[in-house]
Scaffold this active site. Structure first.
Site, PDB file in Angstrom:
ATOM      1  N   LEU A 196      11.063   1.299   7.275  1.00 43.32           N
ATOM      2  CA  LEU A 196      10.402   1.743   6.046  1.00 43.32           C
ATOM      3  C   LEU A 196      11.108   3.025   5.601  1.00 43.32           C
ATOM      4  O   LEU A 196      11.310   3.930   6.429  1.00 43.32           O
ATOM      5  CB  LEU A 196       8.922   2.034   6.309  1.00 43.32           C
ATOM      6  CG  LEU A 196       8.169   2.363   5.020  1.00 43.32           C
ATOM      7  CD1 LEU A 196       7.801   1.086   4.284  1.00 43.32           C
ATOM      8  CD2 LEU A 196       6.936   3.186   5.296  1.00 43.32           C
ATOM      9  N   ARG A 243       8.121   4.162  -4.514  1.00 48.28           N
ATOM     10  CA  ARG A 243       8.125   3.188  -3.410  1.00 48.28           C
ATOM     11  C   ARG A 243       7.060   2.117  -3.635  1.00 48.28           C
ATOM     12  O   ARG A 243       7.250   0.954  -3.283  1.00 48.28           O
ATOM     13  CB  ARG A 243       7.925   3.902  -2.069  1.00 48.28           C
ATOM     14  CG  ARG A 243       8.120   2.975  -0.882  1.00 48.28           C
ATOM     15  CD  ARG A 243       8.080   3.706   0.443  1.00 48.28           C
ATOM     16  NE  ARG A 243       6.800   4.346   0.671  1.00 48.28           N
ATOM     17  CZ  ARG A 243       6.519   5.102   1.719  1.00 48.28           C
ATOM     18  NH1 ARG A 243       7.446   5.325   2.649  1.00 48.28           N
ATOM     19  NH2 ARG A 243       5.333   5.650   1.870  1.00 48.28           N
ATOM     20  N   TYR A 287       0.833  -1.205   0.000  1.00 48.85           N
ATOM     21  CA  TYR A 287       0.000   0.000   0.000  1.00 48.85           C
ATOM     22  C   TYR A 287       0.861   1.246   0.000  1.00 48.85           C
ATOM     23  O   TYR A 287       2.081   1.178   0.200  1.00 48.85           O
ATOM     24  CB  TYR A 287      -0.949  -0.004   1.207  1.00 48.85           C
ATOM     25  CG  TYR A 287      -0.289   0.283   2.538  1.00 48.85           C
ATOM     26  CD1 TYR A 287       0.518  -0.662   3.167  1.00 48.85           C
ATOM     27  CD2 TYR A 287      -0.463   1.519   3.170  1.00 48.85           C
ATOM     28  CE1 TYR A 287       1.122  -0.393   4.382  1.00 48.85           C
ATOM     29  CE2 TYR A 287       0.138   1.790   4.394  1.00 48.85           C
ATOM     30  CZ  TYR A 287       0.926   0.830   4.993  1.00 48.85           C
ATOM     31  OH  TYR A 287       1.525   1.105   6.194  1.00 48.85           O
ATOM     32  N   LYS A 335       6.497  -1.841   2.121  1.00 53.31           N
ATOM     33  CA  LYS A 335       5.281  -1.274   2.707  1.00 53.31           C
ATOM     34  C   LYS A 335       4.141  -2.275   2.515  1.00 53.31           C
ATOM     35  O   LYS A 335       3.247  -2.091   1.679  1.00 53.31           O
ATOM     36  CB  LYS A 335       4.969   0.080   2.070  1.00 53.31           C
ATOM     37  CG  LYS A 335       4.101   0.966   2.948  1.00 53.31           C
ATOM     38  CD  LYS A 335       4.172   2.407   2.491  1.00 53.31           C
ATOM     39  CE  LYS A 335       3.109   3.296   3.129  1.00 53.31           C
ATOM     40  NZ  LYS A 335       3.194   3.411   4.577  1.00 53.31           N
ATOM     41  N   GLU A 358      12.709   2.436  14.067  1.00 52.42           N
ATOM     42  CA  GLU A 358      11.689   3.418  13.683  1.00 52.42           C
ATOM     43  C   GLU A 358      10.569   3.308  14.697  1.00 52.42           C
ATOM     44  O   GLU A 358      10.806   2.831  15.815  1.00 52.42           O
ATOM     45  CB  GLU A 358      11.224   3.167  12.243  1.00 52.42           C
ATOM     46  CG  GLU A 358      10.672   1.782  12.012  1.00 52.42           C
ATOM     47  CD  GLU A 358      10.135   1.565  10.599  1.00 52.42           C
ATOM     48  OE1 GLU A 358       9.853   2.536   9.899  1.00 52.42           O
ATOM     49  OE2 GLU A 358       9.957   0.400  10.227  1.00 52.42           O
ATOM     50  N   HIS A 404      -1.179 -21.241   0.449  1.00 56.07           N
ATOM     51  CA  HIS A 404      -0.113 -20.257   0.673  1.00 56.07           C
ATOM     52  C   HIS A 404       0.535 -19.817  -0.626  1.00 56.07           C
ATOM     53  O   HIS A 404       0.845 -18.655  -0.810  1.00 56.07           O
ATOM     54  CB  HIS A 404       0.946 -20.841   1.618  1.00 56.07           C
ATOM     55  CG  HIS A 404       0.502 -20.895   3.048  1.00 56.07           C
ATOM     56  ND1 HIS A 404      -0.575 -21.637   3.462  1.00 56.07           N
ATOM     57  CD2 HIS A 404       0.979 -20.276   4.152  1.00 56.07           C
ATOM     58  CE1 HIS A 404      -0.745 -21.487   4.754  1.00 56.07           C
ATOM     59  NE2 HIS A 404       0.185 -20.659   5.206  1.00 56.07           N
ATOM     60  N   ARG A 415      -7.984 -21.383  -0.737  1.00 52.23           N
ATOM     61  CA  ARG A 415      -6.983 -20.764   0.122  1.00 52.23           C
ATOM     62  C   ARG A 415      -5.747 -21.654   0.161  1.00 52.23           C
ATOM     63  O   ARG A 415      -5.800 -22.785   0.645  1.00 52.23           O
ATOM     64  CB  ARG A 415      -7.517 -20.581   1.543  1.00 52.23           C
ATOM     65  CG  ARG A 415      -6.499 -19.934   2.462  1.00 52.23           C
ATOM     66  CD  ARG A 415      -6.916 -19.979   3.913  1.00 52.23           C
ATOM     67  NE  ARG A 415      -5.896 -19.378   4.762  1.00 52.23           N
ATOM     68  CZ  ARG A 415      -4.810 -20.017   5.192  1.00 52.23           C
ATOM     69  NH1 ARG A 415      -4.600 -21.281   4.867  1.00 52.23           N
ATOM     70  NH2 ARG A 415      -3.926 -19.383   5.949  1.00 52.23           N
TER      71      ARG A 415
HETATM   72  N1  PMP Z   1       7.621   3.654   9.254  1.00 53.28           N
HETATM   73  C1  PMP Z   1       6.492   2.925   9.269  1.00 53.28           C
HETATM   74  C2  PMP Z   1       6.517   1.573   9.906  1.00 53.28           C
HETATM   75  C3  PMP Z   1       5.315   3.444   8.705  1.00 53.28           C
HETATM   76  O1  PMP Z   1       4.190   2.703   8.715  1.00 53.28           O
HETATM   77  C4  PMP Z   1       5.329   4.745   8.144  1.00 53.28           C
HETATM   78  C5  PMP Z   1       4.101   5.378   7.557  1.00 53.28           C
HETATM   79  N2  PMP Z   1       3.137   4.567   7.127  1.00 53.28           N
HETATM   80  C6  PMP Z   1       6.528   5.467   8.155  1.00 53.28           C
HETATM   81  C7  PMP Z   1       7.666   4.888   8.707  1.00 53.28           C
HETATM   82  C8  PMP Z   1       6.601   6.841   7.537  1.00 53.28           C
HETATM   83  O2  PMP Z   1       6.538   6.764   6.141  1.00 53.28           O
HETATM   84  P1  PMP Z   1       6.015   7.996   5.282  1.00 53.28           P
HETATM   85  O3  PMP Z   1       6.788   9.185   5.706  1.00 53.28           O
HETATM   86  O4  PMP Z   1       6.282   7.604   3.879  1.00 53.28           O
HETATM   87  O5  PMP Z   1       4.558   8.154   5.587  1.00 53.28           O
END
Ligand code: PMP
Length: 277
Positions: free
Chosen positions: A201, A49, A30, A145, A177, A101, A99
């Site tokens: 991410l 991305r 997403y 993502k 993060e 995997h 269903r």
């Molecule tokens: N880390 C994670 C785990 C996230 O889910 C997000 C935002 N969805 C971010 C960092 C920040 O990413 P962005 O600045 O692209 O929204």
């Protein structure tokens, strides 16, 4: 109004099959595009991305960049083009007969929706937000993502139950993060954030914040820092497309520095605001 597999329809009329692998396995990726009036902030990097995410999980991109831009613009217009919006775009691998995997070539399910972006007043942000810390036990492909966000949702819920804005994650003592944002610290006039790689991410807002800081002449180091360094920082921030850049002034109930947002956050925040008009 939302977009589902070729149709613009009312959200309450949008249904998918129970055989969708997004539903059964969280098998999809997403993106979230922040929109301010007619500006889609970071449109190109978000689309890049998205492509990286599709490549990482072997789904062929069902649309060209221009087709995506047209779909996103249509949703923006249908949902009040003058307001601030977060455009959520999801692609799952699609439906299979049974269903299982493993997967073959399926027709991806495409969903796009709009929701509001909370407009926060800078004065309300000055005292900062609190965060908790938790050990990062997520898989080592956190740079994708993916829609399978169980760990992240559990961390976010824990933060909420602690009346906190975020759960900041650490792995082997290193801050990676947060549950849905990237993390920055300021120490001795230098801005630090975890380098890109499998543990985080690569946030688009992270890149924008780094650029804003550099434009202001602030030294930026994409280097690892420990949980102890986080606690001893002069400033702590988080960044995401929907929350922009937020100061964190309490971590695990302990004040960061003097317990107020700092001057580096303030100037980078102001710089970020200029990109929205
Ligand atoms: N880390 C994670 C785990 C996230 O889910 C997000 C935002 N969805 C971010 C960092 C920040 O990413 P962005 O600045 O692209 O929204």
């Amino acid at each position: 109004m939302v977009y589902l597999n070729g149709n613009f329809i009312q959200k309450d009329k949008a249904y998918i099959s129970i055989m969708d692998r997004g539903f059964l396995f969280g098998d999809g990726v997403y993106e979230v595009f922040p929109v301010y009036g007619n500006i889609i902030l970071g449109l190109e990097p978000h689309l890049n991305r998205l492509q990286d995410g599709l490549d990482a999980i072997n789904i062929k991109n069902p649309h060209s960049k221009n087709e995506w831009i047209n779909l996103i613009n249509k949703i923006i217009t249908l949902n009040d083009k003058n307001s601030n919006q977060a455009i959520y775009l999801q692609i799952s691998r699609g439906c299979d007969e049974n269903r299982k995997h493993t997967y073959g070539q399926l027709k991806p399910t495409i969903y796009i929706q709009s929701s509001g972006i909370e407009q926060r007043d800078k004065n309300d942000l000055l005292k900062g937000k609190s965060a908790i810390t938790r050990e990062d036990i997520r898989w080592l492909k956190s740079n994708t993502k993916a829609t399978s966000l169980l760990a992240n949702t559990l961390y976010a819920q824990e933060a909420k139950e602690c009346n906190s804005e975020e759960a900041i994650l650490y792995r082997d003592g290193i801050v990676t993060e947060a549950s849905s944002s990237n993390v920055f610290i300021v120490k001795d006039d230098c801005l630090y954030t975890h380098p890109k790689g499998p543990n985080i991410l690569p946030g688009i807002t992270r890149d924008v914040a780094i650029q804003c800081a550099k434009d202001l002449g602030i030294e930026v180091r994409e280097e690892k820092f420990t949980k102890e360094q986080l606690m001893q920082a002069d400033e702590v921030w988080i960044s995401s497309s929907t929350r922009e850049i937020l100061p964190i002034t309490r971590v695990d109930g302990v004040s960061i520095s003097n317990g107020h947002s700092g001057p580096f956050w303030s100037s980078v925040y102001d710089q970020y605001q200029t990109l929205k008009s």
